[in-house]
Scaffold this motif. Structure first.
Motif, PDB file in Angstrom:
ATOM      1  N   UNK A  57       0.891  -1.273  -0.010  1.00 43.84           N
ATOM      2  CA  UNK A  57      -0.054   0.020  -0.008  1.00 43.84           C
ATOM      3  C   UNK A  57       0.788   1.349   0.089  1.00 43.84           C
ATOM      4  N   UNK A  58       1.825   1.365   0.809  1.00 44.54           N
ATOM      5  CA  UNK A  58       2.891   2.500   0.784  1.00 44.54           C
ATOM      6  C   UNK A  58       3.326   2.768  -0.461  1.00 44.54           C
ATOM      7  N   UNK A  59       3.827   1.742  -1.146  1.00 48.59           N
ATOM      8  CA  UNK A  59       4.445   1.652  -2.510  1.00 48.59           C
ATOM      9  C   UNK A  59       3.565   2.130  -3.536  1.00 48.59           C
ATOM     10  N   UNK A  60       2.412   1.659  -3.690  1.00 44.55           N
ATOM     11  CA  UNK A  60       1.686   2.028  -4.650  1.00 44.55           C
ATOM     12  C   UNK A  60       1.132   3.465  -4.245  1.00 44.55           C
ATOM     13  N   UNK A  61       0.963   4.106  -3.168  1.00 46.37           N
ATOM     14  CA  UNK A  61       0.733   5.484  -2.844  1.00 46.37           C
ATOM     15  C   UNK A  61       1.490   6.260  -3.214  1.00 46.37           C
ATOM     16  N   UNK A  62       2.778   6.047  -3.108  1.00 48.66           N
ATOM     17  CA  UNK A  62       4.143   6.567  -3.781  1.00 48.66           C
ATOM     18  C   UNK A  62       4.107   6.889  -5.119  1.00 48.66           C
ATOM     19  N   UNK A  63       3.787   5.638  -5.866  1.00 51.16           N
ATOM     20  CA  UNK A  63       3.721   5.643  -7.151  1.00 51.16           C
ATOM     21  C   UNK A  63       2.669   6.493  -7.640  1.00 51.16           C
ATOM     22  N   UNK A  64       1.512   6.416  -7.064  1.00 49.90           N
ATOM     23  CA  UNK A  64       0.605   7.496  -7.588  1.00 49.90           C
ATOM     24  C   UNK A  64       0.613   8.762  -7.293  1.00 49.90           C
ATOM     25  N   UNK A  65       1.264   9.175  -6.038  1.00 49.03           N
ATOM     26  CA  UNK A  65       1.566  10.434  -5.778  1.00 49.03           C
ATOM     27  C   UNK A  65       2.686  11.235  -6.718  1.00 49.03           C
ATOM     28  N   UNK A  66       3.607  10.386  -7.202  1.00 49.64           N
ATOM     29  CA  UNK A  66       4.860  10.794  -8.132  1.00 49.64           C
ATOM     30  C   UNK A  66       4.983  10.321  -9.182  1.00 49.64           C
TER      31      UNK A  66
END
Length: 376
Positions: free
Chosen positions: A121-130
């Motif tokens: 979840x952290x990884x995908x959220x970072x991908x989405x935001x960046x």
């Protein structure tokens, strides 16, 4: 290329509050290792490949120029030809889904960053935001949890660069050490192409993470399969007629061309900045094509070389792509293209692709479907 974004819970709701309140990471140890290198096997004898009797066809395949001569039967035979060009990452293996997060965590561990660990979840959220920008992902993450306490502020850029270097090394080791699962149906698709006499060209030349990652994946197809395919890496592109003609020293860029390339790079950077700002305001999922003109030239050269090695005219080749730059390059040279979605491109749009498919095999990606899509 910026990757497709994902919808997931905000980062602040995923990372525990106790972590945010911490004093930052502590570097326990460090290690420096050199990146791995792999040789690029050659599948062609240059002396035979550039024999005079083949030169006219190679010129036609490289430049997509037809003389207009020949019988109707000959022209019909050319139209019935088909070759398949496959990208590696995202098409043969969903490398981003299988390895990238794990590679980041290994890099954190190797550097002694005891508080850094990316769950999915952290990884995908970072991908989405960046938008998939790895440098931006790291910066956002450490801004949230705190930077290493012993790290001077003016050395943050060097720290990020070192994490990315360790991550790339970890990614290469992962791909070499573990048998990554091929996408379901990939092997059967390649076998189907071979049984129908359709050349299969695998493009390692512009793999996003380099040939050190692409070639072990290709080797996972097995020696029997790879011996029947053509693998086009950077060495093969340079050895191709098109590569020597366009990328070699024989063609020099004029000052106007150099200035135009610099202008395109500047425009690409500005487009990326504006698109990020707009997407952030509107909360859109986007897949940005920020490929520089130089990178686009390399992709075009790989596609041209692929058609050349297949001995099939460019319009009769079909690129199976997993990335937006590949789609854009195929459109630029008039090569039909289909997109095979991966987890990271599931929400991206590819308007210039002939089809956007979800998997190998019926009812999606089959040789019979490519015959209907590809040759003119």
């Amino acid at each position: 290329m910026r990757l497709a974004a994902f919808e997931s819970a905000p980062l602040s709701t995923i990372i525990p509050a106790t972590v945010y309140g911490g004093a930052g990471c502590r570097i326990l140890n460090s290690s420096n290792t050199k990146p791995l290198t792999l040789s690029s096997p050659s599948f062609y004898n240059n002396n035979n490949f550039y024999k005079t009797k083949h030169l006219n066809f190679k010129l036609n395949a490289a430049s997509n120029v037809s003389s207009g001569s020949g019988s109707d039967d000959s022209n019909k035979s050319i139209k019935q030809q088909l070759a398949v060009l496959l990208e590696v990452e995202g098409v043969l293996v969903d490398v981003h889904r299988e390895c990238h997060r794990e590679a980041f965590n290994l890099a954190f561990k190797n550097m002694g960053l005891d508080c850094a660990n990316w769950t999915e979840p952290i990884y995908l959220d970072l991908v989405r935001k960046c938008f998939g920008g790895e440098q931006e992902m790291l910066t956002l993450y450490f801004n949230k949890i705190g930077w290493p306490t012993s790290l001077p502020t003016n050395e943050k850029g060097g720290f990020i660069k070192r994490v990315l270097q360790d991550k790339q090394k970890a990614l290469e080791d992962l791909v070499k050490s573990k048998s990554l699962p091929l996408r379901p149906g990939a092997e059967e698709f390649i076998d189907e192409a071979h049984n129908e006499g359709v050349p299969v060209i695998v493009l390692a030349a512009y793999s996003r993470n380099g040939e050190n990652v692409a070639r072990p994946i290709i080797e996972g197809l097995g020696e029997d399969r790879t011996s029947k395919m053509k693998i086009v890496g950077e060495a093969e592109v340079k050895q191709s007629f098109y590569g020597q003609l366009v990328l070699g020293k024989g063609v020099a860029s004029s000052l106007d061309e150099q200035l135009l390339n610099e202008a395109r790079k500047a425009a690409s950077t500005e487009k990326q900045k504006i698109a990020k700002e707009v997407a952030s305001v509107l909360k859109l999922s986007v897949d940005l094509d920020t490929t520089s003109s130089e990178s686009m030239q390399k992709i075009v050269a790989a596609l041209r070389a692929g058609a050349e090695y297949a001995e099939v005219p460019v319009p009769n080749c079909v690129l199976v792509a997993g990335s937006l730059p590949g789609v854009a390059a195929a459109e630029q040279i008039g090569m039909p293209c289909v997109v095979l979605r991966s987890k990271l491109t599931s929400r991206a749009e590819f308007p210039s692709a002939k089809a956007v498919l979800d998997s190998f095999g019926a009812p999606d990606l089959t040789i019979s479907r490519l015959r209907r899509i590809g040759p003119a």
